[in-house]
Design an enzyme around this catalytic site. Structure first.
Site, PDB file in Angstrom:
ATOM      1  N   TRP A 196      -0.948 -13.109  64.801  1.00 21.30           N
ATOM      2  CA  TRP A 196      -1.441 -12.452  63.594  1.00 21.30           C
ATOM      3  C   TRP A 196      -0.332 -12.247  62.577  1.00 21.30           C
ATOM      4  O   TRP A 196      -0.544 -12.380  61.368  1.00 21.30           O
ATOM      5  CB  TRP A 196      -2.142 -11.141  63.962  1.00 21.30           C
ATOM      6  CG  TRP A 196      -3.258 -11.395  64.927  1.00 21.30           C
ATOM      7  CD1 TRP A 196      -3.346 -10.997  66.224  1.00 21.30           C
ATOM      8  CD2 TRP A 196      -4.444 -12.170  64.676  1.00 21.30           C
ATOM      9  NE1 TRP A 196      -4.506 -11.466  66.794  1.00 21.30           N
ATOM     10  CE2 TRP A 196      -5.192 -12.183  65.871  1.00 21.30           C
ATOM     11  CE3 TRP A 196      -4.940 -12.843  63.557  1.00 21.30           C
ATOM     12  CZ2 TRP A 196      -6.418 -12.846  65.978  1.00 21.30           C
ATOM     13  CZ3 TRP A 196      -6.159 -13.512  63.663  1.00 21.30           C
ATOM     14  CH2 TRP A 196      -6.873 -13.500  64.859  1.00 21.30           C
ATOM     15  N   ASP A 238       0.081  -3.627  60.410  1.00 21.47           N
ATOM     16  CA  ASP A 238      -1.217  -4.037  60.921  1.00 21.47           C
ATOM     17  C   ASP A 238      -1.424  -3.309  62.248  1.00 21.47           C
ATOM     18  O   ASP A 238      -0.739  -3.592  63.230  1.00 21.47           O
ATOM     19  CB  ASP A 238      -1.239  -5.553  61.109  1.00 21.47           C
ATOM     20  CG  ASP A 238      -2.551  -6.071  61.702  1.00 21.47           C
ATOM     21  OD1 ASP A 238      -3.403  -5.254  62.090  1.00 21.47           O
ATOM     22  OD2 ASP A 238      -2.696  -7.302  61.789  1.00 21.47           O
ATOM     23  N   LYS A 265     -11.768  -3.217  67.300  1.00 23.29           N
ATOM     24  CA  LYS A 265     -11.084  -2.990  68.572  1.00 23.29           C
ATOM     25  C   LYS A 265     -11.314  -1.551  69.047  1.00 23.29           C
ATOM     26  O   LYS A 265     -11.875  -1.317  70.106  1.00 23.29           O
ATOM     27  CB  LYS A 265      -9.581  -3.227  68.433  1.00 23.29           C
ATOM     28  CG  LYS A 265      -9.188  -4.467  67.659  1.00 23.29           C
ATOM     29  CD  LYS A 265      -9.377  -5.741  68.443  1.00 23.29           C
ATOM     30  CE  LYS A 265      -8.785  -6.921  67.674  1.00 23.29           C
ATOM     31  NZ  LYS A 265      -8.931  -8.192  68.394  1.00 23.29           N
TER      32      LYS A 265
END
Length: 357
Positions: free
Chosen positions: A99, A166, A190
């Site tokens: 990511w 993030d 999540k």
């Protein structure tokens, strides 16, 4: 048979979130109208938005001068929005996985990007240390938890430049000193809600400092000024997110959540380290993620990977197959996963070892 949900995302949500959201599909807030059909401008949904924003602030002790936004587009859209809004000439990134690699790629469209350190040399199985953050960067970006590789930054770093993070997969899993960051963001699928909503915690004074024109929908100021209501927000996902925030508060907040998560992770890592059939992919214990536990078959047992996956599936384990890019196994221990599911996985691993000695 009871199923134990270890999917990495979209992932397990609290039972109360599922129930309340399902009920609201048929009758939202006593209106007699479905949550899926309600106007985002109705007073009932405006109340949902305002409570969710305030609960995020309360649970994370967000200081004055920050806004909480609930947007569409996923964290991947934030990869571009951040440099669009914050980068003048240069930014700095720590590369700890897939990511952050994608975030770096997007940032390079807007100016110079300095990668201060990377763990790619060992397939992202550790968190780099002792790197230097350039003081001429407009911001420094980190990914706190790496779902694919099972590493996590568990402390709030000190940075000489504005810090961006993030936190898609570990938000609300531990206390965070929000004052050390100018922007925290993540996909909600999540630890918070179904896929479809992205959270952004942003210091208001960080916007409006770049010269480039920014499209309206990609400008943070647009959403700060309108309280995330400039356009139709993801109503369904935000309602579910509110239910999860209420659940975390009722449990005792992120401090209690952290204690539970540490207990779950320790239980599983201890079994991986003990069990002769398996080994962890992240060997430095301080870098091991509390959210995503990655492991493989131990040396000499590689041929039993398929057999264990089949055995675990028969025992009710769901979503334990590792990411396609790394293989092996991954057990995601997000906030809503009950400790009973970790106990069931540990028992499953012990039985497999006994059967295959």
């Amino acid at each position: 048979m009871k199923k134990h949900n270890f999917y990495a995302g979209p992932s397990i949500l609290p039972d109360v979130t599922l129930k309340n959201t399902a009920d609201a599909i048929f009758d939202f807030a006593g209106t007699g109208v479905s949550l899926l059909s309600i106007s985002h401008r109705s007073k009932e949904f405006v109340a949902v938005m305002e409570e969710a924003q305030q609960l995020m602030k309360d649970l994370l002790n967000v200081p004055e001068g920050y806004s909480v936004l609930f947007l569409g587009g996923g964290a991947s859209t934030q990869f571009a929005m951040i440099p669009y809004n914050l980068m003048g000439k240069k930014s700095a990134y720590l590369n700890t996985g897939a990511w952050s690699t994608k975030a770096i790629k997007e940032a390079k469209l807007f100016g110079e990007v300095e990668v201060v350190a990377s763990s790619e040399d060992k397939n992202f199985t550790y968190i780099p240390k002792d790197f230097t953050i350039p003081e001429d960067a407009d911001y420094f970006h980190i990914t706190t938890n790496n779902t694919i590789y099972g590493t996590e930054i568990k402390t709030d770093l000190d940075s000489p430049v504005p810090l961006v993070a993030d936190m898609s997969s570990d938000i609300l899993s531990r206390p965070v000193d929000v004052s050390k960051y100018v922007l925290i963001y993540g996909g909600a699928q999540k630890n918070l809600a179904p896929a479809g909503v992205t959270f952004v915690i942003i210091r208001d004074d960080i916007v409006g400092k770049v010269d480039r024109p920014i499209p309206t929908m990609l400008n943070y100021k647009t959403h700060i000024d309108k309280g995330s209501m400039f356009n139709t927000p993801p109503v369904f996902a935000i309602y579910a997110l509110l239910q999860t925030l209420r659940w975390v508060k009722e449990l005792g907040g992120v401090e209690i959540m952290q204690q539970i998560n540490q207990k779950k992770a320790a239980m599983l890592y201890d079994e991986i380290d003990r069990n002769s059939m398996f080994k962890g992919t992240v060997t430095n214990k301080e870098d091991r993620s509390l959210m995503n536990v990655c492991f493989v078959m131990n040396d000499g047992h590689e041929d039993k990977e398929k057999a264990f996956l089949e055995f675990a599936t028969q025992k009710g384990m769901v979503g334990v197959k590792g990411h396609r890019s790394v293989g092996g196994f991954r057990a995601s221990l997000y906030n809503a996963l009950p400790i009973e599911s970790v106990e069931a996985l540990v028992t499953c691993m012990q039985e497999f070892e006994k059967n295959n000695r």
